[in-house]
Design a protein around this motif. Structure first.
Motif, PDB file in Angstrom:
ATOM      1  N   ARG A 114       0.856  -1.189   0.000  1.00  0.00           N
ATOM      2  CA  ARG A 114       0.000   0.000   0.000  1.00  0.00           C
ATOM      3  C   ARG A 114       0.891   1.239   0.000  1.00  0.00           C
ATOM      4  NH1 ARG A 114      -4.744  -2.036   0.102  1.00  0.00           N
ATOM      5  NH2 ARG A 114      -5.127  -4.027   1.155  1.00  0.00           N
ATOM      6  N   VAL A 115       0.485   2.229  -0.799  1.00  0.00           N
ATOM      7  CA  VAL A 115       1.364   3.379  -1.019  1.00  0.00           C
ATOM      8  C   VAL A 115       0.631   4.688  -0.720  1.00  0.00           C
ATOM      9  CG1 VAL A 115       2.665   2.136  -2.791  1.00  0.00           C
ATOM     10  CG2 VAL A 115       0.731   3.575  -3.467  1.00  0.00           C
ATOM     11  N   ARG A 116       1.422   5.727  -0.497  1.00  0.00           N
ATOM     12  CA  ARG A 116       0.839   7.054  -0.373  1.00  0.00           C
ATOM     13  C   ARG A 116       0.191   7.419  -1.704  1.00  0.00           C
ATOM     14  NH1 ARG A 116       5.955   8.057   1.670  1.00  0.00           N
ATOM     15  NH2 ARG A 116       6.480   9.407  -0.118  1.00  0.00           N
ATOM     16  N   PRO A 117      -1.021   7.955  -1.680  1.00  0.00           N
ATOM     17  CA  PRO A 117      -1.721   8.256  -2.942  1.00  0.00           C
ATOM     18  C   PRO A 117      -1.184   9.523  -3.595  1.00  0.00           C
ATOM     19  CG  PRO A 117      -3.076   8.887  -1.073  1.00  0.00           C
ATOM     20  CD  PRO A 117      -1.864   8.217  -0.495  1.00  0.00           C
ATOM     21  N   GLU A 118      -0.037   9.398  -4.229  1.00  0.00           N
ATOM     22  CA  GLU A 118       0.631  10.542  -4.838  1.00  0.00           C
ATOM     23  C   GLU A 118       0.878  10.379  -6.328  1.00  0.00           C
ATOM     24  OE1 GLU A 118       4.231  11.375  -2.772  1.00  0.00           O
ATOM     25  OE2 GLU A 118       3.272  11.511  -0.791  1.00  0.00           O
ATOM     26  N   GLN A 119       1.083   9.142  -6.780  1.00  0.00           N
ATOM     27  CA  GLN A 119       1.486   8.932  -8.165  1.00  0.00           C
ATOM     28  C   GLN A 119       0.263   8.881  -9.085  1.00  0.00           C
ATOM     29  OE1 GLN A 119       4.691   8.723  -9.612  1.00  0.00           O
ATOM     30  NE2 GLN A 119       3.356   9.019 -11.378  1.00  0.00           N
ATOM     31  N   VAL A 120       0.251   9.748 -10.095  1.00  0.00           N
ATOM     32  CA  VAL A 120      -0.830   9.788 -11.078  1.00  0.00           C
ATOM     33  C   VAL A 120      -0.422   8.977 -12.299  1.00  0.00           C
ATOM     34  CG1 VAL A 120      -2.220  11.288 -12.561  1.00  0.00           C
ATOM     35  CG2 VAL A 120      -1.594  12.027 -10.255  1.00  0.00           C
ATOM     36  N   VAL A 121      -1.369   8.200 -12.825  1.00  0.00           N
ATOM     37  CA  VAL A 121      -1.116   7.397 -14.008  1.00  0.00           C
ATOM     38  C   VAL A 121      -2.273   7.594 -14.983  1.00  0.00           C
ATOM     39  CG1 VAL A 121      -2.182   5.346 -12.965  1.00  0.00           C
ATOM     40  CG2 VAL A 121      -0.586   5.067 -14.862  1.00  0.00           C
ATOM     41  N   GLU A 122      -1.952   7.736 -16.249  1.00  0.00           N
ATOM     42  CA  GLU A 122      -2.995   7.857 -17.278  1.00  0.00           C
ATOM     43  C   GLU A 122      -3.425   6.462 -17.696  1.00  0.00           C
ATOM     44  OE1 GLU A 122      -3.757   9.754 -21.732  1.00  0.00           O
ATOM     45  OE2 GLU A 122      -1.889  10.192 -20.660  1.00  0.00           O
ATOM     46  N   ILE A 123      -4.729   6.224 -17.612  1.00  0.00           N
ATOM     47  CA  ILE A 123      -5.297   4.906 -17.869  1.00  0.00           C
ATOM     48  C   ILE A 123      -6.277   4.996 -19.035  1.00  0.00           C
ATOM     49  CG2 ILE A 123      -6.755   3.061 -16.934  1.00  0.00           C
ATOM     50  CD1 ILE A 123      -4.007   3.062 -15.696  1.00  0.00           C
ATOM     51  N   ALA A 124      -6.101   4.152 -20.034  1.00  0.00           N
ATOM     52  CA  ALA A 124      -7.076   4.005 -21.109  1.00  0.00           C
ATOM     53  C   ALA A 124      -8.015   2.858 -20.758  1.00  0.00           C
ATOM     54  CB  ALA A 124      -6.372   3.730 -22.432  1.00  0.00           C
ATOM     55  N   PHE A 125      -9.264   2.947 -21.188  1.00  0.00           N
ATOM     56  CA  PHE A 125     -10.233   1.906 -20.861  1.00  0.00           C
ATOM     57  C   PHE A 125     -11.352   1.944 -21.887  1.00  0.00           C
ATOM     58  CE2 PHE A 125     -11.234   5.806 -18.739  1.00  0.00           C
ATOM     59  CZ  PHE A 125     -12.610   5.937 -18.798  1.00  0.00           C
ATOM     60  N   ASP A 126     -12.132   0.864 -21.931  1.00  0.00           N
ATOM     61  CA  ASP A 126     -13.169   0.745 -22.947  1.00  0.00           C
ATOM     62  C   ASP A 126     -14.549   1.165 -22.462  1.00  0.00           C
ATOM     63  OD1 ASP A 126     -11.192  -0.198 -24.516  1.00  0.00           O
ATOM     64  OD2 ASP A 126     -11.944  -2.236 -24.716  1.00  0.00           O
ATOM     65  N   GLY A 127     -14.714   1.375 -21.189  1.00  0.00           N
ATOM     66  CA  GLY A 127     -16.010   1.774 -20.664  1.00  0.00           C
ATOM     67  C   GLY A 127     -16.033   1.663 -19.156  1.00  0.00           C
ATOM     68  N   VAL A 128     -17.158   2.054 -18.579  1.00  0.00           N
ATOM     69  CA  VAL A 128     -17.365   1.974 -17.139  1.00  0.00           C
ATOM     70  C   VAL A 128     -18.592   1.122 -16.896  1.00  0.00           C
ATOM     71  CG1 VAL A 128     -17.803   3.277 -15.028  1.00  0.00           C
ATOM     72  CG2 VAL A 128     -16.337   4.255 -16.809  1.00  0.00           C
ATOM     73  N   GLN A 129     -18.500   0.197 -15.951  1.00  0.00           N
ATOM     74  CA  GLN A 129     -19.621  -0.677 -15.664  1.00  0.00           C
ATOM     75  C   GLN A 129     -19.968  -0.632 -14.179  1.00  0.00           C
ATOM     76  OE1 GLN A 129     -18.060  -4.419 -16.991  1.00  0.00           O
ATOM     77  NE2 GLN A 129     -17.114  -4.905 -15.026  1.00  0.00           N
ATOM     78  N   THR A 130     -21.212  -0.964 -13.898  1.00  0.00           N
ATOM     79  CA  THR A 130     -21.654  -1.061 -12.511  1.00  0.00           C
ATOM     80  C   THR A 130     -20.899  -2.185 -11.813  1.00  0.00           C
ATOM     81  OG1 THR A 130     -23.846  -0.274 -13.120  1.00  0.00           O
ATOM     82  CG2 THR A 130     -23.648  -1.434 -11.015  1.00  0.00           C
ATOM     83  N   SER A 131     -20.518  -1.952 -10.558  1.00  0.00           N
ATOM     84  CA  SER A 131     -19.769  -2.970  -9.831  1.00  0.00           C
ATOM     85  C   SER A 131     -20.126  -2.901  -8.350  1.00  0.00           C
ATOM     86  CB  SER A 131     -18.267  -2.753 -10.004  1.00  0.00           C
ATOM     87  OG  SER A 131     -17.535  -3.639  -9.176  1.00  0.00           O
ATOM     88  N   SER A 132     -20.493  -4.049  -7.798  1.00  0.00           N
ATOM     89  CA  SER A 132     -20.741  -4.128  -6.353  1.00  0.00           C
ATOM     90  C   SER A 132     -19.451  -4.428  -5.596  1.00  0.00           C
ATOM     91  CB  SER A 132     -21.772  -5.232  -6.067  1.00  0.00           C
ATOM     92  OG  SER A 132     -21.298  -6.484  -6.539  1.00  0.00           O
ATOM     93  N   ARG A 133     -18.370  -4.656  -6.329  1.00  0.00           N
ATOM     94  CA  ARG A 133     -17.110  -5.032  -5.698  1.00  0.00           C
ATOM     95  C   ARG A 133     -16.391  -3.824  -5.113  1.00  0.00           C
ATOM     96  NH1 ARG A 133     -12.292  -8.457  -8.740  1.00  0.00           N
ATOM     97  NH2 ARG A 133     -10.874  -8.596  -6.963  1.00  0.00           N
ATOM     98  N   TYR A 134     -16.592  -2.678  -5.736  1.00  0.00           N
ATOM     99  CA  TYR A 134     -15.865  -1.488  -5.316  1.00  0.00           C
ATOM    100  C   TYR A 134     -16.804  -0.472  -4.682  1.00  0.00           C
ATOM    101  CZ  TYR A 134     -12.236  -3.580  -8.151  1.00  0.00           C
ATOM    102  OH  TYR A 134     -11.315  -4.455  -8.660  1.00  0.00           O
ATOM    103  N   PRO A 135     -16.319   0.306  -3.717  1.00  0.00           N
ATOM    104  CA  PRO A 135     -17.196   1.185  -2.936  1.00  0.00           C
ATOM    105  C   PRO A 135     -17.872   2.282  -3.757  1.00  0.00           C
ATOM    106  CG  PRO A 135     -14.870   1.605  -2.440  1.00  0.00           C
ATOM    107  CD  PRO A 135     -14.929   0.346  -3.231  1.00  0.00           C
ATOM    108  N   GLY A 136     -17.289   2.674  -4.888  1.00  0.00           N
ATOM    109  CA  GLY A 136     -17.907   3.704  -5.709  1.00  0.00           C
ATOM    110  C   GLY A 136     -19.041   3.196  -6.572  1.00  0.00           C
ATOM    111  N   GLY A 137     -19.234   1.876  -6.593  1.00  0.00           N
ATOM    112  CA  GLY A 137     -20.323   1.296  -7.365  1.00  0.00           C
ATOM    113  C   GLY A 137     -20.035   1.163  -8.851  1.00  0.00           C
TER     114      GLY A 137
END
Length: 541
Positions: free
Chosen positions: A482-505
């Motif tokens: 686990r790391v300090r939340p400092e490093q920004v990374v550019e992420i490419a992705f194909d879409g966003v889907q509903t998820s019960s696994r993660y707290p943001g839904g």
């Protein structure tokens, strides 16, 4: 064969850079397999488990027992243990699976444990994928390589081809032809960043198909027998009764159709992808070996609202109101005639005449980049993934990803913050690999996790990020740092889907690393609101 010997071959292949040397090592291992071990060994040497779903994830591979001092496992025993794991279900399944996994690993030496972790995690990166294994099968069986490659395209199953080559030689390989009822590896599309690039590859005129946000299906019909397969050649016939009903209503007697199935809302727009995907999800899915038996059962199915059970009795549709609509974009066989080598224009004409416009994917012929761009904009506006630009004179190149089909999708990118990193395994052992990605929450000042990825990471990036994240570490576990939340990374992705696994839904689909952003601070990362806006189909602000 001892499992340790196969693990030793895998390690030797990993340490070898030359293709010929890798093939020699793999061929020697294949020749040493017994008849009942060929299918298992071929799968393991290609970095896969024979069982497509085991229920074992990254979490299950933590806290493993110490390795055994001496090797006792053989291939058949390992496969039987994994089969037992894959079949665990019901109450208490998690504890039962954990106990079975611990029992298997307790019998494995350190080298065997390393290979098992790679197989379960899908990260056995030894440089021995299907193409290399095909060469090794040909060498081990002393048969021409083109025969093996053609058989692999027709069967779509390296294990079955390896068994045929090593037990029946060229004669057995020659039996792998397009056979109605047996799926073949689908033709795939290259990617391009724009329709201009796509047209440069295919030439013009070209055909532009809507790229649906659904699941790839290959449907085989022989009389009343109908079978439906996924892109990975899993038989999902019993999961998609409405697809079966649609094909049963067609006038042809024999068909092999290539297309997509998709869940639509009342307005005809695609439902969230995971609703469609859930219809194809099967525990312990089997490939065509089990499919032939199922196809006969499906012939007796009734309406689209029922699904046949294992004994041929119709049972209620397991998915209730979530229905799939099939759309087809290619026809590979029609009433005894194979169309694989026919030009696309001929195949598509036969398709339109056979299934009718209601079941054909949206399609337009274009001569210019402007016309292609208009088709692309219309597809995206309709909520679809994008388009596939196709050369109308090209044959159906089964199992290949050539320039005749080129897909174009809108490119989403987000600047996210790395919250934690997992230690790699297999080829990435000793490096921090799998990134935990978070979006900024402006309300709390914290970060909301959206998923994980190790895609897009070069060896150079792996080395850099290992050093970087060890500097940022606040908690070093054996599995996760686990790391300090400092490093920004550019992420490419194909879409966003509903998820019960993660707290943001919500979670990212097919996330991959583009680059690290040294020019951005965590305070400048994209917000969870922006992610939710993409999920809702709204432009982010």
């Amino acid at each position: 064969m001892r499992f340790l010997d196969l693990a030793a071959t895998s390690a030797a292949v990993t340490a070898t850079s030359g293709r010929k040397a890798k093939v020699d090592l793999l061929a020697a291992a294949l020749r040493g397999l017994g008849i009942d071990e060929i299918s298992i060994g071929a799968a393991y040497l290609s970095g896969e488990l024979r069982q497509r779903q085991t229920g074992v994830g990254y979490a299950g591979l933590r806290d493993l027992p110490p390795p055994a001092p001496e090797p006792t496992l053989d291939l058949v025993e390992v496969d039987a243990a994994i089969e037992e794991l894959a079949e665990v279900a019901g109450a208490g399944s998690q504890a039962r699976r954990r106990a079975l996994l611990a029992a298997l690993f307790a019998r494995a030496t350190a080298d065997e444990q390393r290979m098992l972790v790679g197989l379960f995690s899908g990260e056995l990166r030894q440089g021995a994928q299907a193409g290399l294994l095909a060469d090794a099968v040909a060498r081990a069986a002393e048969v021409p390589l083109p025969l093996v490659r053609r058989a692999l395209l027709m069967a779509g199953d390296l294990r079955a081809v390896a068994v045929a080559a090593l037990t029946g030689g060229a004669v057995a390989l020659g039996e792998f032809t397009l056979r109605v009822g047996r799926p073949l590896a689908p033709m795939l599309a290259q990617s391009a960043g724009s329709v201009d690039e796509a047209l440069a590859a295919t030439g013009s005129p070209a055909v532009v198909d809507v790229k649906l946000d659904g699941i790839r299906i290959q449907v085989h019909r022989s009389g009343g027998d109908i079978a439906v397969f996924t892109r990975s050649l899993d038989d999902i016939t019993v999961r998609v009764p409405e697809v079966v009903a649609a094909v049963r209503a067609l006038p042809a007697r024999e068909l092999v159709l290539d297309g997509e199935a998709i869940a639509l809302d009342a307005a005809g727009r695609p439902r969230p992808f995971q609703e469609t995907a859930s219809r194809a999800a099967t525990r312990g899915a089997r490939r065509q070996a089990a499919g032939a038996a199922r196809a006969a059962v499906v012939a007796s199915a009734g309406t689209a609202g029922t699904a046949p059970t294992g004994d041929g009795v119709a049972a209620p549709d397991p998915v209730g109101a979530t229905r799939l609509t099939p759309y087809f974009f290619d026809l590979l066989h029609l009433d005894g005639a194979d169309l694989l080598d026919a030009p696309g224009r001929e195949r598509w004409s036969a398709l339109a005449a056979t299934v009718g416009p209601a079941l054909v994917v949206g399609r337009v012929e274009v001569d210019t980049a402007e016309e292609a761009a208009t088709a692309f904009a219309a597809a995206v506006d309709a909520g679809q993934e994008g388009v596939v630009v196709k050369a109308p004179e090209a044959p159906y190149d089964a199992g290949r990803r050539g320039a005749a089909w080129v897909k174009v999708k809108p490119r989403h990118t987000l600047d996210l913050v790395v919250l934690a990193v997992e230690w790699g395994s297999g080829r990435r052992r000793g490096w921090l690999s799998n990134l935990h990605l978070g979006a900024r929450d402006p309300e709390t000042g914290g970060f909301v996790m959206l998923g994980k990825t190790f895609k897009g990471l070069t060896d150079e990036l792996l080395r850099w990020q290992t050093e970087r994240f060890l500097e940022l570490a606040v908690e070093r576990g054996e599995w996760v740092v686990r790391v300090r939340p400092e490093q920004v990374v550019e992420i490419a992705f194909d879409g966003v889907q509903t998820s019960s696994r993660y707290p943001g839904g919500v979670a990212l689909r097919f996330a991959r690393v583009v680059r690290y952003r040294a020019d951005k601070s965590a305070a400048e990362a994209d917000t969870i609101d922006a992610v939710r806006a993409i999920h809702a189909g709204r432009p982010s602000q």
